[in-house]
Design a protein around this motif. Structure first.
Motif, PDB file in Angstrom:
ATOM      1  N   SER A 161       1.204  -1.875  -0.172  1.00  0.00           N
ATOM      2  CA  SER A 161      -0.339  -0.216   0.304  1.00  0.00           C
ATOM      3  C   SER A 161       1.240   1.451   0.304  1.00  0.00           C
ATOM      4  O   SER A 161       2.364   0.974   0.313  1.00  0.00           O
ATOM      5  CB  SER A 161      -0.811  -0.208   0.931  1.00  0.00           C
ATOM      6  N   ALA A 162       0.374   2.446  -0.557  1.00  0.00           N
ATOM      7  CA  ALA A 162       1.148   3.667  -0.306  1.00  0.00           C
ATOM      8  C   ALA A 162       1.640   3.753   0.981  1.00  0.00           C
ATOM      9  O   ALA A 162       2.776   4.454   1.024  1.00  0.00           O
ATOM     10  CB  ALA A 162       0.517   4.907  -0.784  1.00  0.00           C
ATOM     11  N   GLU A 163       0.805   3.561   2.102  1.00  0.00           N
ATOM     12  CA  GLU A 163       1.361   4.305   3.126  1.00  0.00           C
ATOM     13  C   GLU A 163       2.682   2.612   3.551  1.00  0.00           C
ATOM     14  O   GLU A 163       3.701   3.141   4.314  1.00  0.00           O
ATOM     15  CB  GLU A 163      -0.558   3.348   4.591  1.00  0.00           C
ATOM     16  N   ALA A 164       2.115   1.432   2.942  1.00  0.00           N
ATOM     17  CA  ALA A 164       3.381   0.585   3.554  1.00  0.00           C
ATOM     18  C   ALA A 164       4.736   0.486   3.023  1.00  0.00           C
ATOM     19  O   ALA A 164       6.150   0.984   3.133  1.00  0.00           O
ATOM     20  CB  ALA A 164       2.883  -0.170   3.545  1.00  0.00           C
ATOM     21  N   ALA A 205       5.576   3.634   2.141  1.00  0.00           N
ATOM     22  CA  ALA A 205       6.490   5.184   2.185  1.00  0.00           C
ATOM     23  C   ALA A 205       7.405   4.251   3.174  1.00  0.00           C
ATOM     24  O   ALA A 205       8.398   5.212   3.894  1.00  0.00           O
ATOM     25  CB  ALA A 205       5.054   6.235   2.528  1.00  0.00           C
ATOM     26  N   ASP A 206       6.893   3.881   4.269  1.00  0.00           N
ATOM     27  CA  ASP A 206       6.729   3.262   5.766  1.00  0.00           C
ATOM     28  C   ASP A 206       8.385   2.461   5.499  1.00  0.00           C
ATOM     29  O   ASP A 206       9.073   2.857   5.986  1.00  0.00           O
ATOM     30  CB  ASP A 206       5.914   2.476   6.156  1.00  0.00           C
ATOM     31  N   LYS A 208      11.237   5.006   4.153  1.00  0.00           N
ATOM     32  CA  LYS A 208      11.989   6.134   4.714  1.00  0.00           C
ATOM     33  C   LYS A 208      12.921   4.610   6.044  1.00  0.00           C
ATOM     34  O   LYS A 208      13.741   5.080   6.946  1.00  0.00           O
ATOM     35  CB  LYS A 208      10.598   5.971   6.316  1.00  0.00           C
ATOM     36  N   ARG A 218      13.019   6.956  -2.145  1.00  0.00           N
ATOM     37  CA  ARG A 218      11.449   7.404  -2.770  1.00  0.00           C
ATOM     38  C   ARG A 218      10.835   6.068  -3.088  1.00  0.00           C
ATOM     39  O   ARG A 218      11.143   5.670  -3.749  1.00  0.00           O
ATOM     40  CB  ARG A 218      11.235   8.827  -2.964  1.00  0.00           C
TER      41      ARG A 218
END
Length: 621
Positions: A487-490, A492-493, A496, A510
């Motif tokens: 997912s977009a959140e996973a 991005a995590d 990071k 990124r």
């Protein structure tokens, strides 16, 4: 009663002779060229008089120039059967200033504050160059006017000259030079022959030296192309190009505006710089009315056209142009622009007329054209039209032009994309290419290490920006095959976490929108730098140059199985996940050609393989 007349030189002529006689010159051989040029002018004037139908003395005498050397006597004689001179013309031409040229010549000498032999040949004062080598000059001349008589003009370069009648002279002029003690070498036939072949090979009238015809090669550049046979072109090319092979291309043209030019240019079959012969020098010679002004003329063409051979003849060379050296930089620049523009037009015409032959030329000479793109701003656009590259839209081995690429661009494509790679196989396997493949956007494949710099200097073509594939803003995140992606959140995590794990090894991590089948890709964070340029700078650094700091970004593909599994593994086995993260970065560096020392990567890879095969934990020491 004596009929000998004694005359004094006009003041300016005396001043000129004083400079010529009493100054040291390093290139005295130019007197041969100047006197032969004067003889050719005399023959040309006689030919015009004949064409006009006017009566002439000894009409049966052929127009020739003959040189005779007498080594024991220490003399050299240059004779012609041209227009000749009357008593008044001898006085006017050889004893006084018939025009402003000599004054201008002396003025330039004064401004330079030193005499310069290279200035002889300017302003129509070439006759006086004879006094550089002669202690005594005798001129025997009989005018072509039937009612005139012959005259003998004699001077030792002092205050004046003597003039007396001379009977039984043939039509034309003879200049007899009694050579100085330190100029006796000019009485040797082989020395005069060398000078004539260098400067006067293409005089339109026969030149004979001691009865031997010297100028046997014609100045075919002064003829119309339709009048010249192929074998004549080939013979001329062998003469001026010193090459036994036939030329690849030839360009024979004339122009009246903005300059009067006659040119015959050749492209050799082979690029001699690739044959281990080092950097070649221009072999285009500059002539004025078939008289050599400058051999291997500097500045006549830009440096990138140094492979050309041939001749350029211009009648527009002004009086302040020496036959020895070009001194009018504005004129030279104009000649450069006209000649270069015409040759570029010729290459474009050949590319359309015979694409296969042009492709062979391009294979041999592409480095010169690319050098021109980088160094020659006025002709950059025209040179861009001549570039050829392989393309993802064509089969291997075929090249396309930038104009053809633009003609195939779909409506939504705004930029011309290119990808630097060592081979087509590497380009097609590159992670930078897969997004374009998915979008069906054409990409040019560049194999020459310097091509990217060429594209950077060209910058645009037909108002379309030229964009490196790795710098393109391409989004294929909606391409098929995204099932099971993070997912977009996973994602991005994970990005990071990767930045925290890799630390200073990357500038930024990124989520990528360009990747389809690759897990990750390196992108240079400098907007003006690509990974290819970075490799070249590294190579330059090994030769002593200072490279710019390396600043890499890592882009990750959230749809790839490795990244999906890594997102899970970083919680279950942080040590293993950290090694996979480092391996992911090194794999991307390998794909970009930026990994110079693989030893650490190989050790890590072995540990990962050992873990996969059921060995010790990957996190052991």
């Amino acid at each position: 009663m004596s009929t000998t007349e004694k005359h004094h030189f006009q003041a300016e002529i005396q001043q000129l002779l004083d400079i010529v006689i009493h100054s040291l010159y390093t290139d005295r051989e130019i007197f041969v060229r100047e006197l032969i040029s004067n003889a050719a002018d005399a023959c040309e004037k006689l030919r015009f008089r004949q064409a006009s139908g006017q009566p002439i003395y000894q009409p049966e005498a052929a127009l020739t120039i003959s040189i005779t050397t007498d080594e024991p006597a220490g003399t050299v004689t240059i004779a012609d059967t041209g227009i000749g001179m009357t008593h008044g013309e001898l006085v006017e031409n050889l004893g006084t200033i018939a025009h402003s040229g000599t004054r201008a010549f002396l003025k330039q000498l004064a401004e330079n504050q030193r005499p310069d032999a290279k200035l002889i040949g300017q302003f129509g004062v070439g006759f006086y160059s004879a006094f550089m080598v002669a202690e005594k000059v005798t001129v025997l001349s009989r005018s072509a006017l039937p009612e005139e008589a012959g005259w003998r003009w004699v001077s030792e370069g002092g205050a004046g000259y003597e003039l007396e009648p001379a009977a039984d002279l043939p039509r034309g002029t003879q200049v007899v030079l009694q050579l100085k003690a330190d100029a006796k070498n000019f009485a040797r036939g082989e020395e005069i022959e060398r000078i004539i072949k260098r400067y006067s090979s293409f005089i339109q009238f026969p030149i004979e030296l001691n009865g031997k015809r010297l100028n046997t090669v014609q100045a075919i550049w002064a003829r119309q192309p339709g009048e010249v046979k192929d074998e004549d072109y080939h013979e001329f090319y062998r003469y001026v190009g010193h090459d036994h092979e036939k030329p690849r291309y030839r360009l024979h043209f004339s122009s009246d505006a903005p300059l009067a030019i006659q040119a015959l240019l050749f492209v050799p079959q082979r690029n001699f710089e690739t044959l281990g012969l080092g950097r070649v020098e221009s072999e285009v010679n500059l002539y004025c009315r078939k008289v050599l002004i400058q051999s291997h003329a500097k500045g006549l063409f830009p440096e990138w056209l140094r492979f050309l051979k041939g001749v350029v003849d211009s009648e527009d060379l002004p009086l302040n142009i020496s036959r020895e050296t070009m001194q009018d930089s504005a004129l030279l620049q104009k000649l450069n622009r006209v000649l270069t523009g015409r040759f570029l037009k010729f290459l474009e015409e050949q590319a359309v007329k015979d694409p296969a032959a042009y492709d062979e030329f391009y294979s041999e000479y592409q480095r010169f054209l690319k050098e021109g793109v980088v160094t020659d701003l006025p002709h950059r656009e025209a040179l861009g039209r001549l570039l050829r590259f392989e393309s993802s839209a064509l089969e291997a081995g075929k090249r396309t032009s930038l104009a053809e690429y633009v003609s195939r661009m779909p409506a939504g494509q705004k930029e011309i994309y290119f990808l630097q790679a060592p081979s087509r196989q590497a380009a097609e396997a590159s992670p930078y290419f897969e997004g374009f493949q998915a979008r069906k956007f054409e990409v040019l494949f560049l194999y020459d290490p310097w091509d990217e710099f060429v594209m950077d200097h060209l910058h645009t073509f037909q108002d379309k920006p030229l964009r490196p594939a790795e710098k393109a803003d391409l989004d294929v995140s909606d391409a098929p095959g995204g099932e099971g992606a993070l997912s977009a959140e996973a994602a991005a995590d994970l990005a990071k976490w990767l930045k925290e794990t890799l630390g200073d090894k990357v500038k930024e991590v990124r989520v990528s929108r360009r990747l389809v089948g690759s897990p990750a890709v390196i992108v240079d964070s400098d907007a003006l730098m690509t990974t290819t340029m970075r490799r070249i700078l590294r190579a330059a650094a090994r030769e002593g140059a200072v490279p710019s700091p390396e600043r890499y970004d890592l882009e990750i593909n959230p749809r790839h199985a490795i990244l999906v599994r890594l997102a899970q593994e970083r919680q279950a086995d942080p040590a293993l996940a950290a090694k996979v993260a480092e391996q992911l970065l090194d794999n991307a560096r390998v794909a970009a050609g930026l990994l110079e020392d693989p030893r650490a990567m190989l050790q890590r890879l072995n540990e990962l393989l050992e873990r996969v095969l059921g060995g010790a934990p990957a996190g052991r020491a």
